[in-house]
Motif scaffolding. Structure first.
Motif, PDB file in Angstrom:
ATOM      1  N   ILE C  19       0.832  -1.199   0.000  1.00 30.37           N
ATOM      2  CA  ILE C  19       0.000   0.000   0.000  1.00 30.37           C
ATOM      3  C   ILE C  19       0.864   1.246   0.000  1.00 30.37           C
ATOM      4  CG2 ILE C  19      -1.757   1.273   1.292  1.00 30.37           C
ATOM      5  CD1 ILE C  19      -2.502  -1.527   2.489  1.00 30.37           C
ATOM      6  N   LEU C  20       0.511   2.177  -0.877  1.00 26.31           N
ATOM      7  CA  LEU C  20       1.211   3.458  -0.987  1.00 26.31           C
ATOM      8  C   LEU C  20       0.148   4.534  -0.866  1.00 26.31           C
ATOM      9  CD1 LEU C  20       4.057   4.632  -1.865  1.00 26.31           C
ATOM     10  CD2 LEU C  20       3.126   4.700  -4.177  1.00 26.31           C
ATOM     11  N   GLY C  21       0.367   5.497   0.029  1.00 26.69           N
ATOM     12  CA  GLY C  21      -0.656   6.526   0.184  1.00 26.69           C
ATOM     13  C   GLY C  21      -0.032   7.853   0.535  1.00 26.69           C
ATOM     14  N   ALA C  22      -0.764   8.921   0.251  1.00 29.52           N
ATOM     15  CA  ALA C  22      -0.260  10.256   0.548  1.00 29.52           C
ATOM     16  C   ALA C  22      -1.410  11.215   0.743  1.00 29.52           C
ATOM     17  CB  ALA C  22       0.624  10.752  -0.595  1.00 29.52           C
ATOM     18  N   GLU C  48      -7.054   4.991  -5.880  1.00 30.35           N
ATOM     19  CA  GLU C  48      -8.148   5.860  -5.431  1.00 30.35           C
ATOM     20  C   GLU C  48      -7.603   7.256  -5.170  1.00 30.35           C
ATOM     21  OE1 GLU C  48     -10.793   4.157  -2.537  1.00 30.35           O
ATOM     22  OE2 GLU C  48     -10.364   2.112  -3.182  1.00 30.35           O
ATOM     23  N   SER C  61      -3.646  10.303  -2.556  1.00 35.73           N
ATOM     24  CA  SER C  61      -3.696   9.031  -3.281  1.00 35.73           C
ATOM     25  C   SER C  61      -3.653   7.826  -2.354  1.00 35.73           C
ATOM     26  CB  SER C  61      -2.539   8.939  -4.278  1.00 35.73           C
ATOM     27  OG  SER C  61      -1.321   9.261  -3.652  1.00 35.73           O
ATOM     28  N   LEU C  62      -4.299   6.774  -2.831  1.00 32.74           N
ATOM     29  CA  LEU C  62      -4.206   5.443  -2.216  1.00 32.74           C
ATOM     30  C   LEU C  62      -3.988   4.461  -3.366  1.00 32.74           C
ATOM     31  CD1 LEU C  62      -4.535   3.443   0.195  1.00 32.74           C
ATOM     32  CD2 LEU C  62      -6.967   3.365  -0.364  1.00 32.74           C
TER      33      LEU C  62
END
Lengths: 207, 207, 207
Positions: C19-22, C48, C61-62
């Protein structure tokens, strides 16, 4: 006014309406509304979740109570406003994001309406922003205890394009509570690492 | 460019397009665009409402004018930019939220397109953030004067998940104006109470 | 956990997920994910786009990577995190808005999934906030070089109600790159004029 009522999207038409709203927070207000409908002869007829939190990654809220009696509705709003101090107890924030946890041994109509929790059963919420933290916590929660997932919400599904991921759970009350607590432990470490500061709650933890 | 035109969602294909956009504000820009289409041989072919306001609870805007003539379109944008100073006159803000009021004795194509106002008739907008204040003001507006509700918008209906509730009204011009003024009186008190500071407008009130 | 997997909206079920998110940025993370899927035995199974950027006009972002092997997925996340420093190189911000440009000579699965870019072909992104700047830049990009428009996104179409307009382009790699560079020149002037300050990138430009 009747014209306003007719143009709002309410589940039921009541004579008296009470309104609860906030720029910051939806879960705490919904849980507090649940307390209020348990204690009064009212129900929640509308729950809307703006994308807000004043620059944060989450929601604000607009909640409408309906009742046949003005004093009932007024009491519901008053109880909810008071209970919000409790239900903000497990909201932890930093500049980089936030965590929210909710738990009740017995969900009532507001939580049922908002999140699909079975009436009278235990309900738990695990929510994190940015969404990536929420996904990891959701996984921890469900791995920790034998709970049932009601739904998973994320930026594109079940949120108002907020930067949150969350899991709604039900099951045995002890298991639900344990799942929430385990997710909270992991989430606080993750958000602290991301932020470089300790996540803080503004009110005492209740879970 | 033709490829860009074909990939945008415009009502009509015009030879010349003019673009008006803002991070903060939609109502003021739409009202100003209405002034511009009245005064020029153009029409508004697209109105889009991002969820913005730089951390506030409302919208920004993207408005596209179309015309057969470059100079017409340029004039429309120029008129709208100038008129925004007027139409921001009844926008009142605090750190906790904002209020917006608009009124015209004669709605033209931009207001018709954006809010369904009947062409040539009076139109009024009453909007508040957080949404709870907007709902109360909407009720006041409609109780005060014999006006017709075009629609009620709220975080989940008719907004871009903004934390606003608003009512769009039409009817006799005197009644519409009175409804807006009454809502403004109540709204300023509510937002002042919520904020602990007086709501301020950046430009002189025009209503 | 299987229950979480079943309740997320993933394209494919993989044994391992990364999982990469910001809070801030979607384009840079998607381009970096594209680099990661090229270099590893993984693919992107979910993208997403929350409406975020901490009060800015854009997205967070996800992104979820899937793979059959834990080490592959871990490597994908690691490569993406490293590559984000490159792909933020052409993001330029001021208090008034931001510009983003991306370019690859060979789009892979992440960019294909997110923006419909043909696999193995050149892809370019031109994005501006407020949206009005993005529309003007999109027009410049497509007029400058013989490129094909994949789509135009704006607050109401193809964004999460962000205050951005963007064009996704493909075609000959030289033409795509030139279109992006020309739009960037114009965009920097427009945003500088709007802001009264020079738009700044936090990392070196790569295009």
């Amino acid at each position: 006014d009747q014209q306003i009522l007719d143009n709002m999207h309410l589940d039921k038409k009541y004579h008296s309406l009470g309104i609860l709203g906030a720029r910051t927070g939806a879960g705490p207000q919904i849980m507090a509304a649940d307390t209020a409908v348990k204690a009064t002869n009212t129900e929640v007829v509308d729950i809307e979740l703006p994308r807000d939190t004043k620059g944060g990654g989450g929601h604000g809220s607009l909640i409408v109570f309906g009742g046949d009696d003005v004093s009932d509705v007024r009491q519901a709003v008053s109880i909810a406003l008071e209970d919000v101090k409790r239900t903000f107890g497990d909201v932890y924030g930093t500049d980089a994001g936030h965590l929210e946890f909710q738990y009740t041994a017995r969900a009532s109509q507001a939580v049922h309406k908002a999140f699909g929790a079975p009436l009278g059963k235990a309900y738990g919420l695990v929510c994190g922003s940015p969404a990536a933290i929420g996904v990891v916590m959701a996984d921890v929660a469900v791995k920790t205890a034998a709970v049932e997932v009601l739904s998973v919400a994320s930026p594109a599904h079940g949120t108002s394009v907020s930067n949150e991921a969350m899991v709604h759970i039900t099951g045995d009350s002890g298991a639900v509570r344990q799942a929430v607590i385990s997710a909270r432990e992991v989430g606080k470490v993750l958000l602290a690492n991301l932020s470089g500061t300790e996540p803080k709650n503004d009110f005492p933890s209740y879970i």
